[in-house]
Design a protein around this motif. Structure first.
Motif, PDB file in Angstrom:
ATOM      1  N   TYR A 195      82.149 119.136   9.114  1.00  0.00           N
ATOM      2  CA  TYR A 195      81.137 119.697   9.512  1.00  0.00           C
ATOM      3  C   TYR A 195      81.249 121.248   9.422  1.00  0.00           C
TER       4      TYR A 195
ATOM      5  N   GLU B 271      78.565 126.400  11.734  1.00  0.00           N
ATOM      6  CA  GLU B 271      77.496 126.526  12.418  1.00  0.00           C
ATOM      7  C   GLU B 271      76.512 125.371  12.231  1.00  0.00           C
ATOM      8  N   SER B 272      76.369 124.514  13.032  1.00  0.00           N
ATOM      9  CA  SER B 272      75.667 123.332  12.719  1.00  0.00           C
ATOM     10  C   SER B 272      74.379 123.544  12.881  1.00  0.00           C
TER      11      SER B 272
ATOM     12  N   PHE C  36      72.463 119.982  18.399  1.00  0.00           N
ATOM     13  CA  PHE C  36      73.103 120.125  16.966  1.00  0.00           C
ATOM     14  C   PHE C  36      73.264 119.263  16.169  1.00  0.00           C
ATOM     15  N   LEU C  37      73.172 119.216  14.752  1.00  0.00           N
ATOM     16  CA  LEU C  37      73.093 117.998  13.947  1.00  0.00           C
ATOM     17  C   LEU C  37      74.565 117.251  14.036  1.00  0.00           C
ATOM     18  N   ARG C  38      75.707 117.987  14.351  1.00  0.00           N
ATOM     19  CA  ARG C  38      76.896 117.360  14.511  1.00  0.00           C
ATOM     20  C   ARG C  38      76.951 116.412  15.834  1.00  0.00           C
TER      21      ARG C  38
ATOM     22  N   PRO D 211      68.602 116.986   6.843  1.00  0.00           N
ATOM     23  CA  PRO D 211      69.757 116.556   7.011  1.00  0.00           C
ATOM     24  C   PRO D 211      70.458 115.540   5.667  1.00  0.00           C
TER      25      PRO D 211
ATOM     26  N   GLY E  11      74.746 124.223   7.520  1.00  0.00           N
ATOM     27  CA  GLY E  11      74.884 123.432   8.422  1.00  0.00           C
ATOM     28  C   GLY E  11      73.896 122.202   8.498  1.00  0.00           C
ATOM     29  N   TRP E  12      73.187 121.874   7.595  1.00  0.00           N
ATOM     30  CA  TRP E  12      72.495 120.698   7.175  1.00  0.00           C
ATOM     31  C   TRP E  12      73.293 119.729   6.730  1.00  0.00           C
TER      32      TRP E  12
ATOM     33  N   ILE F 273      76.524 117.230   6.114  1.00  0.00           N
ATOM     34  CA  ILE F 273      77.801 116.471   6.461  1.00  0.00           C
ATOM     35  C   ILE F 273      78.633 115.715   5.381  1.00  0.00           C
TER      36      ILE F 273
END
Length: 445
Positions: free
Chosen positions: A18, A21-22, A38-40, A329, A352-353, A355
């Motif tokens: 990641y 900054e997610s 947060f996406l994470r 995402p 941050g979008w 993964i």
């Protein structure tokens, strides 16, 4: 002893990366409440299988064996999917084929998520890696499925789709997907569209969501086996004997055989026809030779095609250098022992979008692990992809997207402000049995 077991376990653990900054995303929690996370954190909670061990079948222990089994294995009795095909005529005269499943979806609510699929190099909706996910994903919930709709966008000339213009497709041409999404979002205006793509199709989808940014008609994307840096991966493929003479020539042969089927549709005096004639006369071409003789000319529309060289085409079409533009995402999964894709941008350009996940093994679109019964296999990748689709389809709450409105003009469905693109549905809807591939073409690529 414990250190040995830790080392042994680490051999099968997926590296999930990641950015520092997610992205902050809205999610639907219990009792329909919405909260921001947060996406994470969202992925860690909703996609636990992404962190589970992947232990390859003992008889498919490395990337070469996994990849070759994906190509040569018999999957005809597994994951049967039946599609209803819709052909779209595009504004430039080309044709793409949309294969929808389930065939009878009248019982599904209008807001049922739709999985939008792009296949690999010379594949189609029949590919085993496509069916391995769509068969259970489109199964009713009470039977253990997600209960979703799905549609596979078959590229020009692939899976029985006719070639009706002097152009095929490529890793960098995104307009065919863009126009297919016009149609899908118009036909199902309430349904969230979830992207799922493989290999070359993964590169196309990654570029599409990067180009569109906040305007993307896809709510999320999952890209598997993406080739990312086309020049670097082509170079590394050619650097080994097996890479050049097995994989690169295998893909080159597939492309030439596909081109031979359609070369007669090109006007003889057209530049694409001249390039095709030279290309089909090549002896045992590698994929870079095919790109140097044909893709740089006939792989997309003008501009930016034609390119001066395959390297210019690779530079334009690569997706590793556009990751920072993605605003939805995106989960990318590659295998560290993939013999076809060896250069993976695990830093995701700090977006941050995005993964990035790298399994220690799995080959190119394989990920085969033992199943119940002697000699039986299943695809490990199905579990994390399922969790991702459910999480982004049902739990992720997207801010109101900034879609450009659609309108009809001259019988073509167009997006306001994009006059050069448009599509219309052709008459007739064929039933397609998903296990029936194309003779003369290697599957699984």
């Amino acid at each position: 002893m414990s250190s040995f077991f830790n080392w042994w376990s680490a051999r099968y653990t997926t590296e999930v990366r990641y950015p520092k900054e997610s992205a902050l995303v809205a999610t639907k929690e219990q009792h329909s409440n919405t909260t921001s996370v947060f996406l994470r954190d969202f992925v860690e909670r909703r996609c636990p299988s992404l962190y589970s061990e992947f232990r390859p079948a003992w008889w498919l222990p490395n990337g070469h064996m996994q990849t070759l089994y994906c190509v040569l294995g018999d999957f005809s009795a597994r994951d049967k999917v039946v599609y209803k095909r819709t052909l779209l005529r595009l504004l430039d005269g080309g044709t793409v084929g949309l294969d929808f499943t389930p065939v009878d979806n009248s019982h599904l609510p209008p807001d049922t998520p739709i999985i939008v699929v792009l296949h690999g190099l010379t594949g189609g909706s029949y590919e085993s890696y496509v069916r391995a996910i769509l068969s259970p994903a489109c199964m009713p919930v009470h039977q253990g499925g997600l209960g979703y709709r799905a549609v596979v966008v078959n590229f020009r000339g692939c899976a029985g789709v006719p070639v009706t213009s002097p152009q095929l497709y490529s890793a960098g041409h995104t307009d065919d997907l863009r126009q297919a999404l016009f149609y899908i979002s118009h036909r199902y205006p309430e349904a969230p569209l979830l992207g799922l793509s493989f290999s070359l199709g993964a590169n196309v989808m990654t570029r599409y969501v990067a180009e569109e940014g906040e305007h993307s008609r896809l709510k999320s994307a999952c890209v598997l086996g993406c080739p990312w840096n086309l020049a670097a991966n082509a170079s590394k493929l050619l650097a080994t004997h097996i890479g050049r003479h097995v994989y690169s020539k295998g893909m080159g042969r597939n492309l030439v055989n596909l081109l031979k089927r359609h070369v007669g549709t090109f006007a003889p005096d057209h530049e694409v026809a001249k390039a095709a004639a030279v290309t089909i006369a090549l002896t045992k071409p590698t994929i870079d030779m095919f790109d140097e003789h044909f893709t740089k000319i006939g792989g997309g529309s003008s501009p930016p095609w034609p390119f001066a060289s395959a390297n210019d085409y690779y530079e334009y079409s690569s997706s590793h250098n556009v990751l920072n533009k993605i605003k939805i995402p995106l989960l990318a999964i590659n295998a560290a022992d993939d013999p076809v894709v060896q250069d993976v941008p695990m830093d995701a350009e700090g977006n941050g979008w995005v993964i990035m996940a790298l399994t220690p093994c799995g080959g190119h679109l394989g990920w085969f692990e033992p199943d119940e019964g002697w000699g039986q296999i299943r695809r490990w990748i199905k579990r994390p992809v399922f969790e991702w689709l459910r999480a982004t389809g049902e739990d992720f709450v997207r801010s109101p997207p900034h879609w450009r409105p659609l309108h009809e003009e001259g019988g073509f469905l167009k997006e306001v402000g994009t006059d050069r693109l448009g599509c219309k549905e052709l008459d007739g809807n064929d039933i397609i049995v998903g296990t029936e591939g194309e003779a003369g073409l290697l599957a699984g690529l």
